[in-house]
Scaffold this motif. Sequence first.
Motif, PDB file in Angstrom:
ATOM      1  N   ALA A  77     -15.583   5.502 -50.863  1.00 28.60           N
ATOM      2  CA  ALA A  77     -16.847   5.330 -50.210  1.00 28.60           C
ATOM      3  C   ALA A  77     -17.645   4.182 -51.120  1.00 28.60           C
ATOM      4  O   ALA A  77     -18.340   3.471 -50.447  1.00 28.60           O
ATOM      5  N   PHE A  78     -17.506   4.118 -52.329  1.00 26.37           N
ATOM      6  CA  PHE A  78     -18.191   2.986 -53.144  1.00 26.37           C
ATOM      7  C   PHE A  78     -17.723   1.613 -52.459  1.00 26.37           C
ATOM      8  O   PHE A  78     -18.605   0.901 -52.240  1.00 26.37           O
ATOM      9  N   ALA A  79     -16.716   1.533 -52.292  1.00 26.33           N
ATOM     10  CA  ALA A  79     -16.041   0.154 -51.823  1.00 26.33           C
ATOM     11  C   ALA A  79     -16.555  -0.264 -50.382  1.00 26.33           C
ATOM     12  O   ALA A  79     -17.038  -1.254 -49.814  1.00 26.33           O
ATOM     13  N   MET A  80     -16.707   0.879 -49.663  1.00 25.14           N
ATOM     14  CA  MET A  80     -17.618   1.033 -48.066  1.00 25.14           C
ATOM     15  C   MET A  80     -18.816   0.392 -48.437  1.00 25.14           C
ATOM     16  O   MET A  80     -19.556  -0.394 -47.863  1.00 25.14           O
ATOM     17  N   ILE A  81     -19.592   1.109 -49.541  1.00 24.79           N
ATOM     18  CA  ILE A  81     -20.908   0.806 -49.479  1.00 24.79           C
ATOM     19  C   ILE A  81     -21.119  -0.766 -49.765  1.00 24.79           C
ATOM     20  O   ILE A  81     -22.070  -1.480 -49.476  1.00 24.79           O
ATOM     21  N   MET A  82     -20.324  -1.029 -50.826  1.00 27.47           N
ATOM     22  CA  MET A  82     -20.352  -2.369 -51.305  1.00 27.47           C
ATOM     23  C   MET A  82     -20.098  -3.470 -50.467  1.00 27.47           C
ATOM     24  O   MET A  82     -20.680  -4.422 -50.301  1.00 27.47           O
ATOM     25  N   ALA A  83     -19.002  -3.286 -49.582  1.00 31.05           N
ATOM     26  CA  ALA A  83     -18.855  -4.030 -48.469  1.00 31.05           C
ATOM     27  C   ALA A  83     -19.994  -4.166 -47.319  1.00 31.05           C
ATOM     28  O   ALA A  83     -20.355  -5.180 -46.629  1.00 31.05           O
ATOM     29  N   GLY A  84     -20.447  -2.941 -47.200  1.00 27.77           N
ATOM     30  CA  GLY A  84     -21.784  -3.005 -46.253  1.00 27.77           C
ATOM     31  C   GLY A  84     -22.973  -3.783 -46.761  1.00 27.77           C
ATOM     32  O   GLY A  84     -23.655  -4.469 -46.136  1.00 27.77           O
ATOM     33  N   PRO A 110     -16.013  -9.362 -46.683  1.00 29.20           N
ATOM     34  CA  PRO A 110     -16.571  -7.845 -46.337  1.00 29.20           C
ATOM     35  C   PRO A 110     -16.028  -7.305 -45.191  1.00 29.20           C
ATOM     36  O   PRO A 110     -15.713  -6.112 -44.964  1.00 29.20           O
ATOM     37  N   GLY A 111     -15.919  -8.073 -44.082  1.00 31.31           N
ATOM     38  CA  GLY A 111     -15.828  -7.648 -42.736  1.00 31.31           C
ATOM     39  C   GLY A 111     -14.228  -7.279 -42.680  1.00 31.31           C
ATOM     40  O   GLY A 111     -13.804  -6.261 -42.303  1.00 31.31           O
ATOM     41  N   ILE A 112     -13.188  -8.038 -43.249  1.00 30.57           N
ATOM     42  CA  ILE A 112     -12.116  -7.678 -43.241  1.00 30.57           C
ATOM     43  C   ILE A 112     -11.807  -6.687 -44.238  1.00 30.57           C
ATOM     44  O   ILE A 112     -10.809  -5.538 -43.878  1.00 30.57           O
ATOM     45  N   LEU A 113     -12.561  -6.464 -45.439  1.00 25.08           N
ATOM     46  CA  LEU A 113     -12.304  -5.258 -46.182  1.00 25.08           C
ATOM     47  C   LEU A 113     -12.818  -4.085 -45.607  1.00 25.08           C
ATOM     48  O   LEU A 113     -12.155  -2.982 -45.737  1.00 25.08           O
ATOM     49  N   LEU A 114     -13.886  -3.991 -44.642  1.00 27.14           N
ATOM     50  CA  LEU A 114     -14.129  -2.709 -43.719  1.00 27.14           C
ATOM     51  C   LEU A 114     -13.182  -2.514 -43.037  1.00 27.14           C
ATOM     52  O   LEU A 114     -13.015  -1.010 -42.699  1.00 27.14           O
ATOM     53  N   LEU A 115     -12.539  -3.301 -42.338  1.00 22.35           N
ATOM     54  CA  LEU A 115     -11.513  -3.097 -41.241  1.00 22.35           C
ATOM     55  C   LEU A 115     -10.564  -2.390 -42.132  1.00 22.35           C
ATOM     56  O   LEU A 115      -9.654  -1.123 -41.490  1.00 22.35           O
ATOM     57  N   TYR A 116     -10.020  -3.046 -43.343  1.00 21.42           N
ATOM     58  CA  TYR A 116      -8.985  -2.599 -44.025  1.00 21.42           C
ATOM     59  C   TYR A 116      -9.132  -1.180 -44.417  1.00 21.42           C
ATOM     60  O   TYR A 116      -8.140  -0.367 -44.273  1.00 21.42           O
ATOM     61  N   LEU A 117     -10.312  -0.851 -44.938  1.00 20.16           N
ATOM     62  CA  LEU A 117     -10.490   0.549 -45.597  1.00 20.16           C
ATOM     63  C   LEU A 117     -10.717   1.517 -44.528  1.00 20.16           C
ATOM     64  O   LEU A 117     -10.462   2.617 -44.885  1.00 20.16           O
TER      65      LEU A 117
END
Length: 136
Positions: A77-84, A110-117
Amino acid sequence: MRNPPILISVLGFFGIMAGFAWLFLGLRMLGFDWFGVLGDLPAFEGVGIWGWLAILGGIAWIAASIGLWALRPWAWAFAMIMAGISLFEAFLLFLQFPGSGLGFGTALLPGILLLYLNSRDVKYAFGLTTPEAPEM
């Protein structure tokens, strides 16, 4: 203990490096001079609260990185928030520097990170979903 997916390990590594950078910056802002290692670098003045905030940010990044390596759902969730937040910053760069490509370049990771997560395998590794049953 399960091994995290390889890119989660990489994210954790870079997160812990960022955490140490913030931690060292905060200590430097508070006046710690590293026993003269930084040489003639002037001490920051009047930035006490910012030094403590940098230290707290560094501790948060280090904790989140360890959480990523341990596959804790709160770290996901922390990684998702930071990517957002990073995507929002990229949007602001789109508005501030239109046509330069800076906003697009900033939004890529961040876009790739959101897709990956949000991929099925990563969410399963963090215990957020159950494995899909094969179709008959």
